[in-house]
Scaffold this motif. Structure first.
Motif, PDB file in Angstrom:
ATOM      1  N   SER A 219       0.836  -1.199   0.000  1.00 49.77           N
ATOM      2  CA  SER A 219       0.000   0.000   0.000  1.00 49.77           C
ATOM      3  C   SER A 219       0.875   1.256   0.000  1.00 49.77           C
ATOM      4  CB  SER A 219      -0.931   0.011   1.210  1.00 49.77           C
ATOM      5  OG  SER A 219      -1.844  -1.060   1.157  1.00 49.77           O
ATOM      6  N   ALA A 220       1.969   1.202   0.773  1.00 48.67           N
ATOM      7  CA  ALA A 220       2.897   2.334   0.794  1.00 48.67           C
ATOM      8  C   ALA A 220       3.542   2.533  -0.573  1.00 48.67           C
ATOM      9  CB  ALA A 220       3.965   2.106   1.861  1.00 48.67           C
ATOM     10  N   ALA A 221       3.897   1.416  -1.228  1.00 49.02           N
ATOM     11  CA  ALA A 221       4.493   1.502  -2.563  1.00 49.02           C
ATOM     12  C   ALA A 221       3.494   2.055  -3.569  1.00 49.02           C
ATOM     13  CB  ALA A 221       4.990   0.126  -2.998  1.00 49.02           C
ATOM     14  N   ALA A 222       2.220   1.646  -3.428  1.00 45.73           N
ATOM     15  CA  ALA A 222       1.182   2.107  -4.357  1.00 45.73           C
ATOM     16  C   ALA A 222       0.987   3.619  -4.270  1.00 45.73           C
ATOM     17  CB  ALA A 222      -0.131   1.392  -4.060  1.00 45.73           C
ATOM     18  N   SER A 223       1.106   4.142  -3.051  1.00 44.74           N
ATOM     19  CA  SER A 223       0.893   5.581  -2.876  1.00 44.74           C
ATOM     20  C   SER A 223       1.987   6.425  -3.543  1.00 44.74           C
ATOM     21  CB  SER A 223       0.823   5.915  -1.382  1.00 44.74           C
ATOM     22  OG  SER A 223       2.080   5.699  -0.757  1.00 44.74           O
ATOM     23  N   LYS A 224       3.138   5.780  -3.829  1.00 44.32           N
ATOM     24  CA  LYS A 224       4.255   6.503  -4.445  1.00 44.32           C
ATOM     25  C   LYS A 224       4.392   6.229  -5.939  1.00 44.32           C
ATOM     26  CE  LYS A 224       6.864   6.169  -0.100  1.00 44.32           C
ATOM     27  NZ  LYS A 224       8.080   5.614   0.549  1.00 44.32           N
ATOM     28  N   GLU A 225       3.658   5.229  -6.418  1.00 44.07           N
ATOM     29  CA  GLU A 225       3.790   4.828  -7.817  1.00 44.07           C
ATOM     30  C   GLU A 225       3.121   5.834  -8.749  1.00 44.07           C
ATOM     31  OE1 GLU A 225       5.079   3.397 -10.870  1.00 44.07           O
ATOM     32  OE2 GLU A 225       5.539   2.103  -9.142  1.00 44.07           O
ATOM     33  N   LYS A 226       3.816   6.220  -9.822  1.00 47.03           N
ATOM     34  CA  LYS A 226       3.313   7.219 -10.775  1.00 47.03           C
ATOM     35  C   LYS A 226       2.769   6.589 -12.050  1.00 47.03           C
ATOM     36  CE  LYS A 226       4.745  10.458  -7.992  1.00 47.03           C
ATOM     37  NZ  LYS A 226       3.756  11.206  -7.161  1.00 47.03           N
ATOM     38  N   GLN A 227       3.256   5.411 -12.395  1.00 47.68           N
ATOM     39  CA  GLN A 227       2.843   4.786 -13.640  1.00 47.68           C
ATOM     40  C   GLN A 227       1.491   4.079 -13.464  1.00 47.68           C
ATOM     41  OE1 GLN A 227       5.867   2.265 -15.290  1.00 47.68           O
ATOM     42  NE2 GLN A 227       7.503   3.787 -15.022  1.00 47.68           N
ATOM     43  N   ILE A 228       0.561   4.385 -14.360  1.00 48.14           N
ATOM     44  CA  ILE A 228      -0.787   3.845 -14.263  1.00 48.14           C
ATOM     45  C   ILE A 228      -0.788   2.317 -14.349  1.00 48.14           C
ATOM     46  CG2 ILE A 228      -3.096   3.802 -15.273  1.00 48.14           C
ATOM     47  CD1 ILE A 228      -2.350   6.441 -13.938  1.00 48.14           C
ATOM     48  N   ALA A 229      -0.031   1.784 -15.290  1.00 52.21           N
ATOM     49  CA  ALA A 229      -0.006   0.331 -15.464  1.00 52.21           C
ATOM     50  C   ALA A 229       0.501  -0.360 -14.206  1.00 52.21           C
ATOM     51  CB  ALA A 229       0.862  -0.038 -16.666  1.00 52.21           C
ATOM     52  N   ARG A 230       1.521   0.206 -13.618  1.00 50.16           N
ATOM     53  CA  ARG A 230       2.083  -0.378 -12.397  1.00 50.16           C
ATOM     54  C   ARG A 230       1.103  -0.251 -11.239  1.00 50.16           C
ATOM     55  NH1 ARG A 230       4.151  -4.272  -9.821  1.00 50.16           N
ATOM     56  NH2 ARG A 230       5.415  -3.708  -8.005  1.00 50.16           N
ATOM     57  N   GLN A 231       0.356   0.857 -11.180  1.00 47.76           N
ATOM     58  CA  GLN A 231      -0.659   1.031 -10.137  1.00 47.76           C
ATOM     59  C   GLN A 231      -1.730  -0.054 -10.231  1.00 47.76           C
ATOM     60  OE1 GLN A 231      -2.170   4.999 -10.596  1.00 47.76           O
ATOM     61  NE2 GLN A 231      -0.470   5.948  -9.491  1.00 47.76           N
ATOM     62  N   VAL A 232      -2.109  -0.388 -11.483  1.00 46.59           N
ATOM     63  CA  VAL A 232      -3.103  -1.435 -11.689  1.00 46.59           C
ATOM     64  C   VAL A 232      -2.578  -2.773 -11.176  1.00 46.59           C
ATOM     65  CG1 VAL A 232      -4.366  -2.772 -13.422  1.00 46.59           C
ATOM     66  CG2 VAL A 232      -4.219  -0.273 -13.619  1.00 46.59           C
ATOM     67  N   ASP A 233      -1.328  -3.085 -11.520  1.00 42.45           N
ATOM     68  CA  ASP A 233      -0.723  -4.341 -11.069  1.00 42.45           C
ATOM     69  C   ASP A 233      -0.672  -4.411  -9.545  1.00 42.45           C
ATOM     70  OD1 ASP A 233      -0.364  -5.165 -13.660  1.00 42.45           O
ATOM     71  OD2 ASP A 233       1.735  -4.515 -13.783  1.00 42.45           O
ATOM     72  N   ILE A 234      -0.278  -3.306  -8.933  1.00 46.81           N
ATOM     73  CA  ILE A 234      -0.178  -3.280  -7.466  1.00 46.81           C
ATOM     74  C   ILE A 234      -1.553  -3.466  -6.835  1.00 46.81           C
ATOM     75  CG2 ILE A 234       0.325  -1.814  -5.479  1.00 46.81           C
ATOM     76  CD1 ILE A 234       2.657  -0.637  -7.030  1.00 46.81           C
ATOM     77  N   ASN A 235      -2.558  -2.798  -7.385  1.00 46.52           N
ATOM     78  CA  ASN A 235      -3.906  -2.919  -6.824  1.00 46.52           C
ATOM     79  C   ASN A 235      -4.444  -4.343  -6.952  1.00 46.52           C
ATOM     80  OD1 ASN A 235      -4.149  -0.265  -5.937  1.00 46.52           O
ATOM     81  ND2 ASN A 235      -4.891   0.458  -7.925  1.00 46.52           N
ATOM     82  N   LEU A 236      -4.132  -5.002  -8.071  1.00 51.07           N
ATOM     83  CA  LEU A 236      -4.550  -6.393  -8.230  1.00 51.07           C
ATOM     84  C   LEU A 236      -3.864  -7.295  -7.199  1.00 51.07           C
ATOM     85  CD1 LEU A 236      -4.572  -6.721 -12.135  1.00 51.07           C
ATOM     86  CD2 LEU A 236      -6.561  -6.762 -10.596  1.00 51.07           C
ATOM     87  N   GLU A 237      -2.567  -7.040  -6.975  1.00 48.31           N
ATOM     88  CA  GLU A 237      -1.834  -7.817  -5.984  1.00 48.31           C
ATOM     89  C   GLU A 237      -2.362  -7.542  -4.577  1.00 48.31           C
ATOM     90  OE1 GLU A 237       1.096 -10.405  -4.325  1.00 48.31           O
ATOM     91  OE2 GLU A 237       0.038 -10.217  -6.231  1.00 48.31           O
ATOM     92  N   LEU A 238      -2.705  -6.288  -4.297  1.00 52.54           N
ATOM     93  CA  LEU A 238      -3.280  -5.941  -3.003  1.00 52.54           C
ATOM     94  C   LEU A 238      -4.600  -6.674  -2.781  1.00 52.54           C
ATOM     95  CD1 LEU A 238      -2.609  -2.110  -2.634  1.00 52.54           C
ATOM     96  CD2 LEU A 238      -1.900  -3.898  -1.044  1.00 52.54           C
ATOM     97  N   GLN A 239      -5.419  -6.749  -3.815  1.00 48.32           N
ATOM     98  CA  GLN A 239      -6.690  -7.444  -3.678  1.00 48.32           C
ATOM     99  C   GLN A 239      -6.478  -8.922  -3.395  1.00 48.32           C
ATOM    100  OE1 GLN A 239      -9.810  -5.999  -3.600  1.00 48.32           O
ATOM    101  NE2 GLN A 239     -10.284  -8.050  -2.843  1.00 48.32           N
ATOM    102  N   ARG A 240      -5.486  -9.518  -4.065  1.00 49.25           N
ATOM    103  CA  ARG A 240      -5.182 -10.931  -3.821  1.00 49.25           C
ATOM    104  C   ARG A 240      -4.732 -11.144  -2.384  1.00 49.25           C
ATOM    105  NH1 ARG A 240      -1.196 -14.350  -3.249  1.00 49.25           N
ATOM    106  NH2 ARG A 240       0.405 -12.720  -3.416  1.00 49.25           N
TER     107      ARG A 240
END
Length: 252
Positions: A219-240
């Motif tokens: 979640s901390a990494a997601a808050s700093k991520e600027k790339q949209i594609a990477r944000q999507v990947d992180i959010n999917l991993e967070l949901q898992r």
């Protein structure tokens, strides 16, 4: 509810009380493997006291011996730490320094933490003991009355623990700490009714803690991520991870 008093909560008889100051030099000599740890003890611990010693002759519970460990007494200690001290490391060092299993209450400010850790014979040094697994610990309420802390205090009493051997008694206290930790997640305080249930809960708590940490880090990494594609990947991993955590929660 009054401030946590381990002697009252454990319902220990007067025959086990010691209440002696433990010199920090003993901890430094027996539990500090590095110069940094020696400094932590010198600078971080305000006081440590040996509150009680539980032996077969004082509580009527048999000692325990096998090829792995020898439980002939249990020490009850209280440690007071200075502001800024590294609580987790100092807690571990105290458990390492004492050759017997320890029930330790650590105070830093007004937030006591209760911890326990099984001991076993060292495989490298004859006659020496080492920690057998992780230190099991939980913050406990101090003057804050609620259903969970009241249930926990009541369950700690020695007459509510297994009394076959000192090892069983100590494991009973560990199970009680695990019960409080689980109750903080589920809202229900339920002592395990079998060794398997206790073991399964301990394993589930460990997995739950790892998932909580992974979720927080991601979640901390997601808050700093600027790339949209990477944000999507992180959010999917967070949901898992959250789904995995929810699946573990039902096992607590």
């Amino acid at each position: 509810m009054k401030a946590f008093d381990p002697i009252v909560a454990l319902a220990l008889p007067d025959s086990v009380l010691v209440n002696r100051r433990v010199p920090k030099t003993l901890l430094i000599e027996n539990g500090a493997p590095t110069a940094a740890d020696k400094r932590r003890i010198r600078e971080g611990i305000e006081e440590i006291r040996w509150l009680a010693v539980l032996k077969p002759t004082t509580i009527g519970i048999a000692e325990y011996r096998d090829e792995v460990r020898e439980y002939i007494e249990i020490a009850v200690l209280r440690s007071v730490l200075r502001p800024g001290a590294q609580t987790e490391r100092l807690t571990e060092l105290v458990h390492r320094a004492v050759p017997y299993p320890v029930l330790l209450i650590t105070y830093q400010g007004d937030k006591p933490v209760l911890s326990l850790a099984h001991k076993r014979w060292s495989q490298g040094e004859v006659g020496k003991t080492v920690l057998d697994g992780d230190v099991v610990q939980t913050p406990i309420g101090n003057g804050c009355a609620n259903e969970l802390t009241t249930a926990f205090y009541n369950a700690l009493a020695i007459n509510r623990q297994p009394r076959t051997t000192l090892h069983a008694l100590y494991q009973g206290w560990i199970n009680t700490v695990h019960t409080l930790r689980a109750a903080k997640v589920t809202g229900k305080f339920s002592i395990p009714t079998s060794a398997k249930e206790a073991t399964d809960r301990a394993a589930a708590l460990q997995k739950y803690g790892h998932l909580e940490k992974s979720i927080a880090d991601l979640s901390a990494a997601a808050s700093k991520e600027k790339q949209i594609a990477r944000q999507v990947d992180i959010n999917l991993e967070l949901q898992r991870l959250r789904n995995d955590r929810d699946a573990i929660r039902v096992k607590l």
